[in-house]
Enzyme design. Structure first.
Site, short mmCIF file in Angstrom:
data_model
loop_
_atom_site.label_atom_id
_atom_site.label_comp_id
_atom_site.label_asym_id
_atom_site.label_seq_id
_atom_site.Cartn_x
_atom_site.Cartn_y
_atom_site.Cartn_z
N ARG A 138 0.81 -1.22 0.00
CA ARG A 138 0.00 0.00 0.00
C ARG A 138 0.84 1.27 0.00
O ARG A 138 0.31 2.38 -0.09
CB ARG A 138 -0.93 0.01 1.22
CG ARG A 138 -1.88 -1.18 1.30
CD ARG A 138 -2.69 -1.14 2.59
NE ARG A 138 -3.63 -0.04 2.60
CZ ARG A 138 -4.14 0.50 3.71
NH1 ARG A 138 -3.74 0.07 4.89
NH2 ARG A 138 -5.00 1.50 3.64
N CYS A 231 -11.38 2.92 13.36
CA CYS A 231 -12.68 3.01 12.69
C CYS A 231 -13.53 1.81 13.10
O CYS A 231 -14.28 1.26 12.29
CB CYS A 231 -12.52 3.08 11.17
SG CYS A 231 -11.67 1.67 10.44
#
Length: 439
Positions: A138, A231
């Site tokens: 990533r 989250c």
């Protein structure tokens, strides 16, 4: 949306009578947000030129809800780095952290870069931002997003928490740990997360969170601040995780989030952004302070002379020379941040502001250099309007015809850089980075 039974049982315990409105929120449309990149443009200036209909997000200084039908990722202003697409709840942690311009800041779990570019807007390309992520797959997205936003005071690392903890003790003024988690706040945004929820085992996530806090906690200066966020809704990964950390570290205390500034502050001093109470997918935020610890002295790099080939480039291309500490590494030229950190053996993806590449005969300026400049810094520049087809053609890598001075030209949109081109007899040879092109 069919939610896992174990998740529903946990939320019943956590929410009690509020479970029903919480579940009803999953039937509502999700909210979309963008954050103005104040490194490039002020909020007021952006609102004057944007074609989008925007509504302020209350817990940010520069965030707005937008209509997805506007398709902001297709507009040339996006490629000029004037804004970053970010889920509204995810804008909260950096606003709680609120770095000062000259701070040293670590974004520990930085990919894909939303919170790093938000930190950079606070730093205003001063101080130092260290953006790290353990994921090699990533890291390219992190690099692109930081470079597109014109961030020049950043080191990008690709390593683990134990390595950073060992090498950078007592270095940072501020830490952000947006920890890997079970992602319960992503269910409406990414429904596939519901199916994979069982594989994101809470106990496993808690082990990762514990390890990151354990090792990274030592990198904060005394009186420095740490913001921890996830989250997910699980107390095990949020309040319980932090309470255990503080119990094991007498040098850390909680700093209550101010309810006068942030509507999501809870009675116990943490922050809970619930999707049934505000317009966002959900987030947990907490702030801690380190009360004592070591404060080693870190070396600073002195300004030096640029290589002759870059001096020649600057003389031909820029109105004023860049200054700082220049360093060549593997054919790439960087303008380094001022700190000489002991990072031997660490995988460093970016050593600072990447200026370009030198092959021994020719210097090629980087996309990052273009994005970190102002259009007015270049001797030759051309700016298209955001609604001109030429702006789109440039972003697609096409050759253009235009009037202007010969040689290296900084191409922009509405006065903000997009990339390089070479002007030759009215023809702009496109140098826009191929991996960034508008498809």
């Amino acid at each position: 949306m069919k939610l896992p039974a174990a998740f529903l049982d946990r939320m019943q315990t956590l929410l009690g009578d509020e479970l029903e409105p919480f579940l009803n929120s999953y039937e509502d449309e999700r909210f979309y947000g963008l954050r103005v990149n104040t490194l490039k443009i002020s909020v007021e200036e952006f609102l004057n030129i944007t074609p989008f209909t925007l509504t302020p997000i209350p817990w940010t200084r520069d965030g707005f809800y937008y209509d997805p039908e506007d398709k902001p990722t297709k507009h040339p202003h996006y490629y000029a780095g004037l804004y970053y697409i970010q889920e509204p709840s995810a804008m909260a942690p950096v606003n709680v952290l609120a770095p000062n311009e000259n701070d040293t800041v670590l974004d520990m779990c930085a990919c894909p870069g939303g919170k790093s570019v938000q930190i950079a807007s606070y730093l205003n390309n001063k101080g130092l931002l260290v953006s790290n992520d353990v994921s090699t797959g990533r890291i390219k997205a992190l690099v692109k997003n930081l470079e597109m936003m014109g961030v020049t005071n950043v080191l990008i690392l690709n390593t683990t928490e134990d390595v950073i903890g060992e090498k950078l003790e007592g270095f940072f003024d501020k830490l952000l740990i947006d920890a890997p988690c079970s992602g319960e706040g992503m269910f409406r945004k990414e429904p596939k997360m519901v199916a994979s929820w069982g594989t994101h085992d809470t106990d496993h996530c808690r082990e990762l969170q514990n390890s990151i806090l354990k090792h990274i906690g030592s990198t904060l200066k005394p009186d420095g601040e740490l913001v921890y966020s996830t989250c997910t809704f699980s107390s095990l990964e949020n309040e319980d995780c932090l309470e255990d950390f503080m119990a094991s570290r007498t040098d850390y205390v909680q700093e209550a989030i101010d309810p006068a500034k942030f509507e999501f502050a809870t009675e116990n001093g943490y922050g809970r952004l619930w999707p049934h109470k505000l317009k966002g997918e959900g987030h947990f935020v907490a702030k801690l302070k380190r009360t004592e610890g070591e404060t080693p002295v870190y070396k600073e790099l002195k300004n030096n002379e640029a290589p002759d080939y870059f001096k020649d480039f600057m003389k031909a291309t820029l109105k004023a020379p860049l200054t700082g500490h220049f360093e060549e590494m593997n054919g790439k030229l960087y303008l380094r941040p001022k700190y000489d950190l002991p990072l031997k053996g660490v995988r460093i993806v970016r050593y600072g502001w990447l200026l370009g590449e030198w092959n021994g005969k020719k210097f090629t300026p980087s996309q990052a250099l273009a994005m970190g400049l102002k259009l007015t810094d270049a001797k030759n520049s051309i700016s298209f309007s955001g609604d001109q087809i030429e702006a789109v053609k440039y972003l697609k890598g096409e050759t253009l015809h235009a009037e202007g001075g010969e040689g290296m030209t900084l191409v922009g949109v509405d006065g903000y850089p997009l990339g390089w081109a070479k002007m030759n007899n009215g023809t702009l040879k496109n140098m826009y980075q191929s991996t960034w092109r508008l498809l």
